[in-house]
Design a protein around this motif. Sequence first.
Motif, short mmCIF file in Angstrom:
data_model
loop_
_atom_site.label_atom_id
_atom_site.label_comp_id
_atom_site.label_asym_id
_atom_site.label_seq_id
_atom_site.Cartn_x
_atom_site.Cartn_y
_atom_site.Cartn_z
N UNK A 59 0.89 -1.01 -0.11
CA UNK A 59 0.00 -0.10 -0.04
C UNK A 59 0.95 1.32 0.09
N UNK A 60 0.56 2.39 -0.77
CA UNK A 60 1.13 3.38 -0.72
C UNK A 60 0.29 4.56 0.03
N UNK A 61 -0.43 4.28 1.16
CA UNK A 61 -1.29 5.15 1.92
C UNK A 61 -0.12 5.93 3.01
N UNK A 62 0.98 5.26 3.05
CA UNK A 62 1.94 5.89 4.01
C UNK A 62 2.47 7.16 3.54
N UNK A 63 2.07 7.29 2.15
CA UNK A 63 2.94 8.76 1.71
C UNK A 63 2.31 9.82 2.18
N UNK A 64 0.91 9.70 2.73
CA UNK A 64 0.07 10.61 3.18
C UNK A 64 0.16 10.90 4.62
N UNK A 65 1.11 10.28 5.49
CA UNK A 65 1.38 10.43 6.86
C UNK A 65 2.32 11.53 7.06
N UNK A 66 2.27 12.26 8.09
CA UNK A 66 3.51 13.17 8.40
C UNK A 66 4.67 12.49 8.66
N UNK A 67 5.64 13.23 8.09
CA UNK A 67 7.06 12.73 8.04
C UNK A 67 7.80 12.80 9.42
N UNK A 68 7.67 13.63 10.03
CA UNK A 68 8.16 13.81 11.46
C UNK A 68 9.64 14.00 11.50
N UNK A 69 10.27 14.37 10.15
CA UNK A 69 11.59 14.66 10.35
C UNK A 69 12.12 15.90 9.27
N UNK A 70 13.01 16.60 9.73
CA UNK A 70 13.35 17.95 8.89
C UNK A 70 14.47 17.65 7.96
N UNK A 71 14.50 18.38 6.91
CA UNK A 71 15.52 18.48 5.80
C UNK A 71 15.90 19.76 5.58
#
Length: 410
Positions: A59-71
């Motif tokens: 599933x690709x649904x995880x792509x819509x979850x908050x990342x939680x890390x900075x870049x």
Amino acid sequence: MTTLTDPPKESFRLSMLINDTRYRSLTFQAIAAVLLALAIWYLGNNLIQNLRAAGLNISLSFLGDPAGYDINQRLVEYDSQSTHARAALVGILNTLLVAFLACITATVFGVIAGVLRLSNNWLVSKLMAFYVEIFRNIPVLIWIIIIFTIMTAALPGPRAFRGDNATSSMLFDLFAFTNRGIYIPRPVFESGFFAATSLNWVLVLAVLAGSWFATRRVNAAATVKQEQTGQRPNTLWTVLAIWFVPFAALMFLMGLTFDVPALKGFNFAGGIKIGGPLIALWFALSIYTGAFIAENVRAGIQAVSKGQTEAASALGLRPNRVMNLVVLPQALRVIIPPLISQYLNITKNSSLAIAVGYADITATLGGITLNQTGRAIECVLLLMLFYLTASLLISMAMNVYNASVKLKER
């Protein structure tokens, strides 16, 4: 009188698929295609069954979850609450940025080194040979680490620019070179003469198109004068004025200002930060791949017949004009095909960015996102899809250019 007629056509039989050479190759190709499709189906079905037995699903649904890390290094807006898809987009843009910059600089280094390696000056040719042999025989990862280590050790920290006891100063009060990166002024368009963004782009494209058209007219006029007098006038300054004067005037009318970096607290604020990892990766990929491109350029130049050079010199052309107008255009037919492979190597070698902390697509989607979500299969498949698409697009663009410069047969 005898009448000649065509022999009767033989009816089709299944045995002809093997015995008849007209159908045999097609038969074997069809069998190979069916076997390949069955193998892919078996592996895919086996994967799905094993995942289902383990309680997992693709599933690709995880792509819509908050990342939680900075870049740190990013070309678009992003924060820790952005989605994993946004983080992947930042990584894709960072990968394309370093690949584009490295392709340009590697080409410049390679062309210069390849031409100078054939120089009659013994010292220059040996120096270029030393550069080629040293850089292409040491892995690029080592060069990335070496350059990053030198940057962090040799350049001063931001505190060296602070106060009256500063040991370092900004270059022209505009550029700051630190061990955290290079800070340069950022162009800012204020609400000035032109306010509509779409109109701004139209005007910029119009100025660029006009400059291109004027440049062609100037070069055409120089060619006519060369045919009449035998000497070509110098058009460099005219061409530069055609390109830069209208563009600079347009930027002034659009209210162009610059946000100059300034030291605030423990770091610089404002301007554009070019991080140390980006610079190390960019420069390492450039000098490493430039050594391979230099050999391609040298081979292309040596593939051109010496008679071409002698004929151009007999016409009175200077050596630099002979190289630019006669040798290099013909050498491109030999240089371009291996050059495509070098551009592909740059794009794929950019995945080593994780060694110095540069957030490319491998570090974001294939690193942090994969570890946080546990979606290894999905992340790896998306990562493979990106590199495959990027490589195919680069190959397609370079093949189109190669077709435009190759020798046209009658």
